[in-house]
Design a protein around this motif. Structure first.
Motif, PDB file in Angstrom:
ATOM      1  N   ARG A 708      51.220  38.354  46.211  1.00 16.24           N
ATOM      2  CA  ARG A 708      51.215  37.744  44.962  1.00 16.24           C
ATOM      3  C   ARG A 708      51.964  36.479  44.429  1.00 16.24           C
ATOM      4  NH1 ARG A 708      51.187  43.210  43.608  1.00 16.24           N
ATOM      5  NH2 ARG A 708      53.159  42.928  42.704  1.00 16.24           N
ATOM      6  N   TYR A 709      53.275  36.590  44.699  1.00 13.15           N
ATOM      7  CA  TYR A 709      54.222  35.443  44.566  1.00 13.15           C
ATOM      8  C   TYR A 709      53.603  34.248  45.388  1.00 13.15           C
ATOM      9  CZ  TYR A 709      58.888  33.062  44.448  1.00 13.15           C
ATOM     10  OH  TYR A 709      59.498  31.898  43.981  1.00 13.15           O
ATOM     11  N   TRP A 712      50.491  32.918  43.475  1.00 15.05           N
ATOM     12  CA  TRP A 712      50.646  32.257  42.168  1.00 15.05           C
ATOM     13  C   TRP A 712      51.064  30.890  42.537  1.00 15.05           C
ATOM     14  CZ3 TRP A 712      48.790  33.118  37.560  1.00 15.05           C
ATOM     15  CH2 TRP A 712      48.593  34.484  37.292  1.00 15.05           C
ATOM     16  N   VAL A 729      57.692  32.220  38.156  1.00 10.26           N
ATOM     17  CA  VAL A 729      56.716  32.890  39.238  1.00 10.26           C
ATOM     18  C   VAL A 729      56.812  34.212  39.444  1.00 10.26           C
ATOM     19  CG1 VAL A 729      55.180  32.187  41.312  1.00 10.26           C
ATOM     20  CG2 VAL A 729      56.176  30.518  40.100  1.00 10.26           C
ATOM     21  N   LEU A 732      55.590  36.491  37.020  1.00 13.21           N
ATOM     22  CA  LEU A 732      54.235  36.608  36.977  1.00 13.21           C
ATOM     23  C   LEU A 732      53.685  37.565  38.117  1.00 13.21           C
ATOM     24  CD1 LEU A 732      52.883  32.829  36.568  1.00 13.21           C
ATOM     25  CD2 LEU A 732      52.351  34.936  35.165  1.00 13.21           C
ATOM     26  N   ALA A 733      54.218  37.403  39.375  1.00 15.95           N
ATOM     27  CA  ALA A 733      53.878  38.156  40.427  1.00 15.95           C
ATOM     28  C   ALA A 733      54.140  39.696  40.245  1.00 15.95           C
ATOM     29  CB  ALA A 733      54.732  38.074  41.770  1.00 15.95           C
ATOM     30  N   THR A 736      51.584  41.122  37.329  1.00 15.45           N
ATOM     31  CA  THR A 736      50.267  41.053  37.772  1.00 15.45           C
ATOM     32  C   THR A 736      50.125  42.234  39.113  1.00 15.45           C
ATOM     33  OG1 THR A 736      50.749  39.340  39.288  1.00 15.45           O
ATOM     34  CG2 THR A 736      49.534  38.739  37.129  1.00 15.45           C
ATOM     35  N   ILE A 744      43.646  36.238  40.203  1.00 13.63           N
ATOM     36  CA  ILE A 744      44.605  35.202  39.745  1.00 13.63           C
ATOM     37  C   ILE A 744      43.946  33.821  39.795  1.00 13.63           C
ATOM     38  CG2 ILE A 744      46.519  34.280  41.020  1.00 13.63           C
ATOM     39  CD1 ILE A 744      47.366  36.842  41.964  1.00 13.63           C
ATOM     40  N   VAL A 748      44.176  30.940  36.703  1.00 16.82           N
ATOM     41  CA  VAL A 748      44.866  29.740  36.840  1.00 16.82           C
ATOM     42  C   VAL A 748      43.850  28.750  36.419  1.00 16.82           C
ATOM     43  CG1 VAL A 748      45.558  28.095  38.835  1.00 16.82           C
ATOM     44  CG2 VAL A 748      46.446  30.488  38.551  1.00 16.82           C
ATOM     45  N   PHE A 770      49.684  32.079  31.278  1.00 14.77           N
ATOM     46  CA  PHE A 770      48.928  32.989  32.288  1.00 14.77           C
ATOM     47  C   PHE A 770      48.716  34.399  31.858  1.00 14.77           C
ATOM     48  CE2 PHE A 770      51.011  29.226  34.632  1.00 14.77           C
ATOM     49  CZ  PHE A 770      49.718  28.737  34.951  1.00 14.77           C
TER      50      PHE A 770
END
Length: 826
Positions: A708-709, A712, A729, A732-733, A736, A744, A748, A770
């Protein structure tokens, strides 16, 4: 440079072949040790494959490229064989090599299997031509992409004028408001200046205050810059121009393009030289070769008559003619072989009796050994179909190229001497056919003249031959009767192609490369398995499996013939994990045609049993003619429903169920066709028939934190987003967790509009923007992922894996089940 890489790679391959020849014969009693041995071979072959692929793409010499290609295909096939052996040993599709990579001092990225560029390079013109035909057919049918832009609702003239007037008034209102704001601010400043006029009289104090503010700002800016430099020096942050293409990279790309042009020129000149050199040899050396062959055969006639008293029988053209007798031998050596063969026949008769006695004794010994083998299992490497090819290529390299002086050939053009050697052999074989016909006639004349015997025709032999021919004809007739009839023998491939495009069964694949399927490696796989915890596969593990089972066999015909055959592949996972993207990526990387046989797509098309047979016949006939081909069955669980829902009964989703096993039987190793099914609800299907239909099942999970990292970062940058310190970031990871790649991408694209991209210079992106868009979406919950895990555990490979983890033997369990079935039948 690339010659050096090639020489080093060949040395590595030579050492690998030596190790394999030693280990192939040695059985291993320890299962873990045997897997580590297979894994080390696999990793080393992947490194060799990566280097060879790079060398083949960049090297310019046409004759070197032919040899490298053979070795490259051999290594590719060997990788697939080793993968198959590891699956059979570990009873799982996913393997983790963390400990072995540490020992070999390799990064996980070096395990990534590259897709050879020649898959597309060699058939670029064919693919372009096919795309043009497909676009033309779609345009004729009214499915042109440009027509979608024109499909805008028409508005009456009066309404259009009102919309323009409204937008113009709104624009004028905004401008008036902005003008009034500026007037208000100006008046406010003048009022403030009058009120503070007395206080600002001391200019020294004002200057001091400005200096303090400026020095503070300047110092904070300097410290921030120093901190950024320190983080870059420590490797915690990327350099400022990290994402931009450097001048060296651009120069390297230009050099690659120039190399490709030189490759093309050299290959053309090599093909021309093959024809011209052969013609020259025919005129210069042809008569001498003919005379020497005639003298050689005549000498053989005389020597055989002197030894045996009669002239020998001349071999037929079907048997190979004189080439069978004189395979790099002199007449004296041939005669010695005849005498030796007579002695060998007598020895063989004696040895047969001895072997029969030994066979009886060995059978008795085997019976006792089988009992001990059951107690102590041993593992051996299965025989390879690609090792011989690699050894031949390696020996050719040693003989021709290893110590060859190429100081005269700086531009790396073809070597004329090598072409002469090759064409001399071809010419000799062509002339030999003509000489054999002449010498057969000469032998007949000699027999008549010297022996005074006319060759009378042998009547019984003719009868036998006639019988054989009749039997062969009967056999052929019987075989023809078994084969399926061509239902479209009177139609051209072009008309069938057009029909399938019009029906929507042959579709245009999206141009997506497999490298666009972004993810990260699983770094804790081995350590988790040591604690008897089965880790979920990472997205890059999935990508690697798709490369091994889908892309590599479809891309190379020679690899597909000999490698472990994978006819069907199932991609199972929740919605949004990229199943359809992987299907399109397989087609893009191999230049394959894409046929869509999804239940929703074939509904109402080709009705009835005869219609279904015709549809499948046309699809697979085209797939064979225009291979490589991918047959995609979306939502494939519908084809194998346990119970068809009432809403879908009219669509007849189970039409293909009975035909599926027949299709798989008809597919041969020569047919580069892959059936790919995608499903997001595999538990709705009948498990037994579902697993029989698909040879390989790839379970695609939700992306983990590391994936996920990376996702993103990549997706934001691809949509023209700029990642700054203001955008966390990592946060966010973490937030999510449970969201898929599809979520994702959707978030975005919705946030990074054209207006927002322009505002980034003064208003950097933040995580809050986001997360706000994520609130309207539903993630994939842990319960859903567990249901996929439970379903996969019920598949044949999942059951075997579970048995192996509990300490049971899958093969013994199979034997027990067979025994129970036989007892029930009795």
């Amino acid at each position: 440079m690339y010659n050096k890489i090639w020489h080093q790679t060949q040395e590595d391959l030579n050492s690998m072949l030596d190790k394999e020849s030693q280990k192939m014969l040695e059985p291993q009693s320890n299962r873990v040790f045997f897997f580590q041995m297979l894994a080390t071979f696999y990793i080393n072959y992947v490194q060799i494959f990566r280097n060879l692929e790079n060398v083949y793409d960049q090297i310019v010499h046409p004759q070197k490229r032919i040899l490298i290609r053979k070795v490259l295909d051999g290594v590719m096939g060997r990788i697939l064989e080793l993968k198959n052996e590891m699956v059979q040993l570990e009873l799982t599709e996913y393997h983790y090599f963390d400990d072995i990579l540490q020992d070999l001092k390799l990064a996980p990225q070096q395990l990534d299997i590259p897709i050879p560029k020649y898959f597309l390079k060699e058939k670029l013109e064919v693919i372009k031509g096919r795309e043009k035909i497909l676009a033309q057919i779609l345009a004729d049918c009214g499915f042109e992409p440009s027509s979608l832009k024109r499909s805008v609702k028409a508005i009456p003239f009066e309404e259009a004028v009102k919309i323009i007037q409204m937008s113009e008034r709104a624009r004028q209102g905004r401008l008036r408001a902005l003008f009034m704001k500026q007037i208000y601010l100006q008046e406010y400043r003048t009022k403030q200046a009058r009120l503070l006029g007395e206080k600002m009289a001391d200019l020294g104090a004002a200057a001091l205050r400005i200096q303090k503010v400026w020095r503070g700002f300047h110092q904070s800016k300097r410290i921030k810059k120093e901190r950024e430099e320190e983080m870059i020096f420590l490797g915690m942050n990327p350099p400022p121009q990290f994402n931009q293409l450097s001048a060296t990279v651009l120069r390297a790309e230009k050099v690659n393009c120039l190399r490709n042009e030189v490759q093309f020129k050299h290959e053309e000149s090599y093909r021309e030289a093959m024809v011209t050199i052969k013609d020259d040899l025919k005129t210069v050396e042809g008569p001498d070769i003919k005379e020497s062959l005639q003298d050689q055969i005549r000498q053989w006639f005389i020597e055989c008559r002197n030894l045996t008293g009669t002239f020998p029988d001349f071999p037929n053209a079907e048997e190979g003619g004189s080439a069978v007798i004189f395979s790099n031998k002199t007449p004296q050596q041939v005669i010695a072989d005849i005498m030796a063969s007579q002695d060998n026949e007598e020895k063989k008769k004696k040895n047969k009796k001895k072997k029969a006695r030994k066979a009886r004794k060995e059978k008795e010994k085997k019976a006792t050994k089988d009992k001990s083998k059951e107690e102590d299992e041993e593992w051996k490497m299965s025989p390879s179909l690609f090792l011989d090819e690699m050894e031949k290529g390696n020996n050719l390299y040693k003989d021709l190229w290893k110590n060859k002086d190429e100081s005269w050939n700086f531009p790396q053009e073809y070597d004329p001497e090598l072409i002469r050697e090759e064409k001399r052999k071809e010419l000799e074989s062509e002339i030999r056919v003509q000489v054999d016909e002449l010498m057969r006639q000469e032998l007949k004349n000699l027999k008549i003249a010297v022996n005074r015997e006319k060759e009378l025709p042998n009547k019984p032999r003719k009868k036998k031959e006639g019988k054989k021919k009749n039997a062969e004809k009967k056999g052929k007739k019987g075989k023809k009767g078994k084969k399926n009839k061509d239902l479209t023998a009177d139609r051209t491939i072009e008309s069938l192609y057009k029909e399938l495009v019009e029906e929507g069964l042959l579709i245009q694949s999206l141009k997506v490369s497999l490298s666009d399927y972004i993810g990260e490696y699983s770094y804790l796989g081995t350590s988790l398995r040591q604690v008897s915890i089965e880790p979920m596969p990472s997205l890059l593990d999935v990508r690697q499996l798709v490369t091994l089972y889908g892309v590599l066999p479809l891309g190379s015909a020679s690899v597909h013939k000999k490698a472990p055959l994978v006819k069907s592949l199932l991609l199972a996972g929740p919605s949004g994990v990229g199943k359809k993207m992987l299907v399109h990526a397989i087609c893009t990387e191999t230049g394959a045609n894409l046929f869509n046989l999804s239940a929703s797509n074939i509904a109402g098309k080709y009705p009835g049993k005869s219609g279904l047979q015709m549809m499948l016949h046309v699809v697979f006939k085209l797939a064979q003619q225009l291979q490589p081909s991918v047959v995609w069955i979306g939502d494939t669980e519908k084809t194998f429903y346990k119970k068809v829902p009432n809403a879908e009964k009219k669509l007849e989703p189970k039409r293909l169920k009975k035909q599926f096993p027949k299709i798989l039987k008809l597919m041969k190793p020569d047919d580069r066709i892959l059936i790919v099914g995608t499903t997001q609800r595999p538990f709705d299907a009948e498990l037994q028939s579902f697993c029989k239909a698909y040879q390989k099942i790839i379970l695609i999970p939700r992306p983990d934190y590391a994936s996920r990292y990376v996702l993103w970062k990549e997706i934001i940058q691809r949509n023209e987003g700029v990642i700054t310190d203001a955008l966390n970031v990592s946060c966010l990871a973490k937030v999510t967790d449970g969201f898929t790649q599809g979520h994702i991408v959707q978030v975005v694209t919705s946030v990074l509009t054209d207006r927002r991209v322009r505002q980034q210079t003064h208003k950097p992106l933040t995580a809050v923007e986001f997360t706000a868009a994520l609130t309207a979406m539903e993630p994939v919950y842990q319960e859903e992922e567990n249901s996929f895990k439970d379903w996969y555990a019920k598949t044949p490979l999942g059951k075997k894996r579970a048995l192996a983890l509990t300490g049971g033997d899958p093969e013994k369990d199979k034997d027990k089940k067979k025994g129970k079935k036989e007892k029930k039948k009795k």
